[in-house]
Structures are given as C-alpha cells and as structure tokens.
Enzyme design. Structure first.
Site, PDB file in Angstrom:
ATOM      1  N   HIS A 119     -18.772 111.685  66.265  1.00  0.00           N
ATOM      2  CA  HIS A 119     -19.969 110.889  65.972  1.00  0.00           C
ATOM      3  C   HIS A 119     -20.906 110.995  67.168  1.00  0.00           C
ATOM      4  O   HIS A 119     -20.616 110.469  68.248  1.00  0.00           O
ATOM      5  CB  HIS A 119     -19.567 109.422  65.737  1.00  0.00           C
ATOM      6  N   PRO A 179     -17.747 106.672  59.896  1.00  0.00           N
ATOM      7  CA  PRO A 179     -16.946 106.328  61.072  1.00  0.00           C
ATOM      8  C   PRO A 179     -16.702 104.830  61.141  1.00  0.00           C
ATOM      9  O   PRO A 179     -17.630 104.038  60.954  1.00  0.00           O
ATOM     10  CB  PRO A 179     -17.828 106.794  62.236  1.00  0.00           C
ATOM     11  N   HIS A 230     -23.271 104.071  56.414  1.00  0.00           N
ATOM     12  CA  HIS A 230     -23.047 105.047  57.493  1.00  0.00           C
ATOM     13  C   HIS A 230     -21.952 104.610  58.449  1.00  0.00           C
ATOM     14  O   HIS A 230     -21.629 105.329  59.388  1.00  0.00           O
ATOM     15  CB  HIS A 230     -24.328 105.296  58.267  1.00  0.00           C
TER      16      HIS A 230
END
Lengths: 480, 137
Positions: free
Chosen positions: A234, A377, A403
């Site tokens: 990420h 994530p 997200h």
C-alpha cells in the site's frame, strides 16, 4: 445531522443540508457504520461536494467514509464534461495511492511459518521506508520523464519486474493522458529520489496468508487459495504526487474569483473541465499516477528479492506473480450509463476503489468474465480483503467501492491509548513479525484506530458494490 | 489559549490540524510554522543559513498555507531542518525568513504531505489573531 434511510445499506443526505447542494448525498453503510460516523464531519463534506457545478446524480460515500479535507475520504463524485469541474481536492495529495497484491506458490504452514522472522528482516532491508528516505530506483531528468509518461513500462524496460506484470494493472500500468510537462520542477525535485519507497503513515508492505476463501470461482480466477502466502503493498506517488496536488490546489484557489465558482470549503477549489487549469492538472495528475504505479512496481521487486534471498529460488519459481494493482485516489474520464444513456463523466475517487463488474472492456482478459479484483488493505494486525466488483456498482456508485477499513480515531487518541513499543509486543505475541521504521509512530496506525474492516466489507456487499472473495491475515508487517 | 502567542494541535480523524495565535497575523503564522516543525520533528541541529521566500496567494491565509507548504517542500526535497521563522505580511501575500540547517539527529515526526485549505481560518482572536489550518499526513 439527519440522514434518510433508503434501504438497509443506503442513506440519503438531503438537498439543503448545505446551502447550494445541486444533488443529494448518498452514503452506503450498515446502521452501525453510519451511526458511528454521524458525529464525524464526513457527511457534511459529502453534502459540500454536492454543491460543485456539473455534479451528476449524487455525491457518494463508501462504507469506510470518514472526515477528510475538502472531499470526505471514501468520497466519489462524477462530473459532466461540459458543465462540470475537476477538483484536485477530490483526488487528494497522494495521487494514485493504491494497492498491489502479489500471490505465490508458497504455503504458509509448510513453507513460510518457520521462516517468517527471517523473511521480515530481509524485507526490512529491501524496502526503503519512513520519512526522508530515498527509494530503490532514484531517477532524474529524462528517466523521470519516462516514468511520468510510461508508468510501469519504465522499470520493466530496465529489467525490473516480471513479464506480464503490466497486464494485471489498472490501465495496464500506464495512464495514457499523462502530461509530464505539467509537473513542476518542485514536484520533480521532491519525488525524483523517492521512486521505490514506501513512505510513512498508513502505508505498508505485508506478508499475508489467505485464511478464508468465500468465492471459490473468483479466487481461482485471481490465483488465490487458502493457506497461500501473498504480499500486499500500500503506497502512492510520494512527494512528487503531493507537490502536484499542492501546486494545482493553490493555482485553482487563486483562479477562483475569476472563475466565479463559490465553494463551501476552499480545499474544494476546482476548475471547469476543458479550462486550461483543469487540463494541466489532469495531465500532471496522470503523470503522478504513473509515478505511483512505477513506485509500487519497484517496491514489489524489492519484495521479490527478499523472497528469493530467503527461499533460494527465483521469483518465477516461487510463483510470485501479480494479482492486481489498483489506485484509490484518482479522477478519470469514464463512460457510464446515466438516465438511460451512455455518457462520459469525470469520476473522482478519493479513498474509494474503482470497481468494474464482469464484462467491462477495461479489465484484463483473465478477469473479464469475473469482474475487477478490489484490494482492501486492513489496519495493521487485522485482516485485509480481496473483493470482486459487482455489476450493480456501475449504477450505484459509478463503479466504485471501499478502499480500506477507514479511520475511526484520531492519531493523538490512538497514541494516547498505547505506546508503540507495547503495540509491537502485542502484535508479535499474536505471531505477526514487525519491521517498523519508527516505533514512536506505530500506535498511530494501531488496529483500534480503524473501523472493523470485516463490517465495511459486509456493508459493501449489502450495498451491491462488491462481494468478498478472500480474507487475508498479516504475518509480517513492514511499516514506514 | 492563555499565552500571548502559541500553538496547539487540533484533533482530526485521519489528519492533524494546528491552531496558532499571536498579537497579529504575522505572529500567528510564525506560530503555525513552529507547530508544523514540531509535528514533523523538523528542528535543525544548528542554524547554517536563512532562506528568504515570498509567497503570494488569494489572501494572507492562503499565503500562510503556502509558507507551511514551503517548509514541507524544503524538508522533503532538501532534507533541511528549521530554526526560527519570521513573517512579514505584504499586500499580495507575505515574505518570510526561514532559518535552516541540518535536521536534529534522531528526531522523528509525522510525514506531512501538505498543508491544506480545508477549514482554513485566519481571523481576529482573543490575543489578536488566530490561524487554524489542517495538514494531510
């Protein structure tokens, strides 16, 4: 503030909540999520976005919504190309921040469990992270121009990465409308040496294990199976993207009086699509997006090197191949059906992942029948998810979903609750190997500072945005 | 806000804000700059130079955000640490003198991506002037 409940997972922010709203706000989330967020200022920000010229249908918020700056984090808004605007604040400072997932042929229980500490140390050496660090592939001059124009094709041309990597990236790893000449010298000098670095804050690289498969057909298409070891990265466009946003927000704020656009929050500074300021921003933003994609690509190369060092086999032999790479901070011209006809609109996603359902022509061929993988994530120490986009997302959110887990607690509150060293001990006691750059900042990103990611994922399914495919749990965390 | 000039952090779900105040706008902006330097762990070991910067903006508040972004840039692009920041307002923005030097060894702080225009306020306050600004971290 009062939201109207339209169905179990859909809530409306009525026109009139903020003066000048042109369309309503639509928030997706379970009752628990919406009630917990109602005191946050996020829903006022959803309403503020609804005042922008040319907004189409509604100002949307995904289930991981929380207070941001200008747009809420988790915000989605589409604008008409003739009457609408582009707003750098609707993309954010970390342009094309996103997630890349690698899968492997390694099994956690058989191949990796006994060597995870060694693997974490090797990753710690290979992955530059934290504040003020240079990256694995510093570039300048023409090489930087190539990164800005070619995205992942630049490192691939230098022999970094595996053949076929670009096929499993959003836009095949290259934003076609990049305008490197619109990226300022300041942005270049800030980002050039940072290519291939993780950064800080909520950015991470994790070794994860698939601990549950919920959709066997989609998991098979994505190359995922239970007990399999994966790597999730990420990160974003680093200082280069931050400076691009800074430059263009300031320029549009200065232009605001002459453009005659009044906004309820100056971070919503914007310019009409087609105006020179808008076109230069979009060109610079796409160039920064290419930098972000190349950045994650070079970080993935670092991860592959670490695995090769520990397992004494090549990345190809370990099956360390790409599942997908997708951004969650971007504005793109896309074709969507609005009021029964196909229209081009400029979709802003600020902390929201593009989610194109089965059959979409922009998807890589292996995923076209299944739908786009969505990489979510989680917070450090909890789960991350792989989802698949649902066909209904196109109509409900311009093809968008969550997200991440979404923050629920400020950094100060999180630090007050536990010291970084104590958190590191707790995580290690739970079998998670850590390679942090800064123990003092670790607890700002503690799992308790975030919403329950499993609840967010359930709400996305309930709202018809995406469906869970696989749950991944972290076994090694490399943090900035 | 009991001191004549000062600054304190403002809570934000994901990011962080600074409330700064002083007898006039220049002092409030200087305090915001000091607040930013603290947050990023950006004090210098010793002062080795002075950067003079001129920042224009739609108004003084926007120029103040420009100054904070200048500090973010100098830290990120040039690896500088900071000493005192002195501010003088101008009709089209502000000019500032920024003491710079090598960053203090071992200092750690947040990675600030940028100062934003979100919720930006520069207004008369209890002690003269107050500036509120949010940072993206």
């Amino acid at each position: 503030m009062d939201l109207e409940r339209l169905d179990p997972f859909t809530w409306r922010v009525p026109v009139g909540t903020v003066e000048g709203m042109r369309v309503p706000g639509i928030v997706y989330g379970s009752e628990a999520i919406v009630r917990a967020a109602v005191d946050d200022r996020a829903f006022l920000q959803v309403a503020a976005v609804a005042t922008l010229p040319g907004i189409v249908r509604a100002s949307y918020a995904m289930p991981d919504v929380h207070w941001g700056y200008g747009f809420a984090i988790g915000g989605v808004a589409a604008f008409d190309p003739d009457e609408g605007v582009v707003s750098p604040g609707g993309v954010g400072f970390d342009i094309a921040c996103g997630v890349r997932l690698l899968r492997s042929d390694l099994a956690w229980s058989k191949d990796v469990a006994a060597r995870v500490g060694e693997l974490a140390r090797s990753l710690g050496r290979e992955i530059p992270r934290g504040t003020g660090t240079g990256g694995r592939l510093p570039v300048a001059g023409r090489d930087l121009d190539r990164v800005l124009r070619e995205g992942v094709r630049y490192p691939l041309a230098r022999g970094i990465g595996l053949e076929g990597d670009e096929e499993r990236c959003e836009d095949r790893g290259v934003a076609p409308d990049a305008l490197p000449e619109a990226v300022s010298e300041r942005a270049r000098s800030r980002g050039a040496r940072q290519l291939g670095s993780l950064g800080s804050g909520n950015h991470f690289l994790e070794v994860q294990v698939v601990d549950r498969v919920l959709d066997a057909r989609a998991a098979a298409a994505f190359g995922l199976a239970e007990d399999q070891v994966c790597v999730m990265i990420h990160s974003g466009s680093r200082g280069l993207g931050h400076q691009v946003c800074t430059d263009h927000v300031a320029a549009m704020d200065r232009l605001a009086p002459s453009l005659g656009i009044r906004v309820p929050d100056r971070q919503l500074a914007c310019a009409p699509l087609g105006h020179e300021a808008a076109e230069r921003y979009l060109g610079a933003m796409h160039a920064a997006a290419n930098f972000a994609r190349a950045n994650r690509h070079v970080l993935a190369d670092g991860a592959r090197r670490a695995f090769e060092e520990v397992f004494r086999r090549s990345a190809q032999a370990l099956g360390l191949t790409l599942v997908y790479d997708v951004s969650h901070n971007l504005a793109k011209l896309e074709e969507h059906e609005v009021d029964g006809r196909r229209r081009r609109v400029c979709v802003h996603r600020k902390g929201a992942t593009r989610a194109f359902g089965p059959g979409h022509p922009d998807l890589p061929e292996p995923y076209r029948a299944i739908g786009q993988p969505v990489l979510v994530p989680g917070s450090m120490g909890t789960a991350s998810w792989v989802l698949v986009a649902l066909p209904t997302a196109a109509d409900r959110s311009f093809g968008s979903t969550c997200h991440g887990a979404g923050r629920a607690m400020s950094r100060t509150q999180a630090k007050r609750r536990q010291r970084g060293a104590d958190l590191a001990r707790d995580l290690e006691a739970r079998g998670i190997a850590l390679a942090p750059a800064n123990l003092g900042l670790l607890s700002e990103e503690a799992p308790y500072a975030y919403k329950d990611v499993d609840e967010v994922v359930r709400a996305c399914e309930g709202a018809g945005l995406s469906r869970p495919v696989a749950r991944l749990r972290p076994v090694a965390v490399v943090k900035g | 806000m009991d001191a004549e000039r000062g600054h304190r952090p403002i809570e934000h779900t994901a990011d962080v804000g600074i409330a700064a105040w002083g007898p006039d706008a220049a002092a409030a902006i200087e305090e915001a700059a000091a607040g930013l330097v603290e947050l990023v762990g950006g004090c210098c070991e010793r002062v080795e130079g002075v950067r003079r910067v001129e920042l224009a903006g739609r108004d003084l508040a926007a120029a103040a955000v420009g100054l904070l972004n200048e500090l973010v840039y100098l830290r990120d692009a040039e690896g500088l640490g900071f000493g005192r920041v002195r501010v003088r307002p101008r009709p089209d923005g502000l000019e500032a003198e920024v003491e710079t030097g090598p960053p203090r060894a071992g200092a750690a702080g947040l990675e600030v991506k940028a100062a934003t225009l979100h919720g930006l306020v520069l207004e008369p306050g209890e002690h003269g002037a107050e500036l509120r600004v949010f940072l993206d971290v």
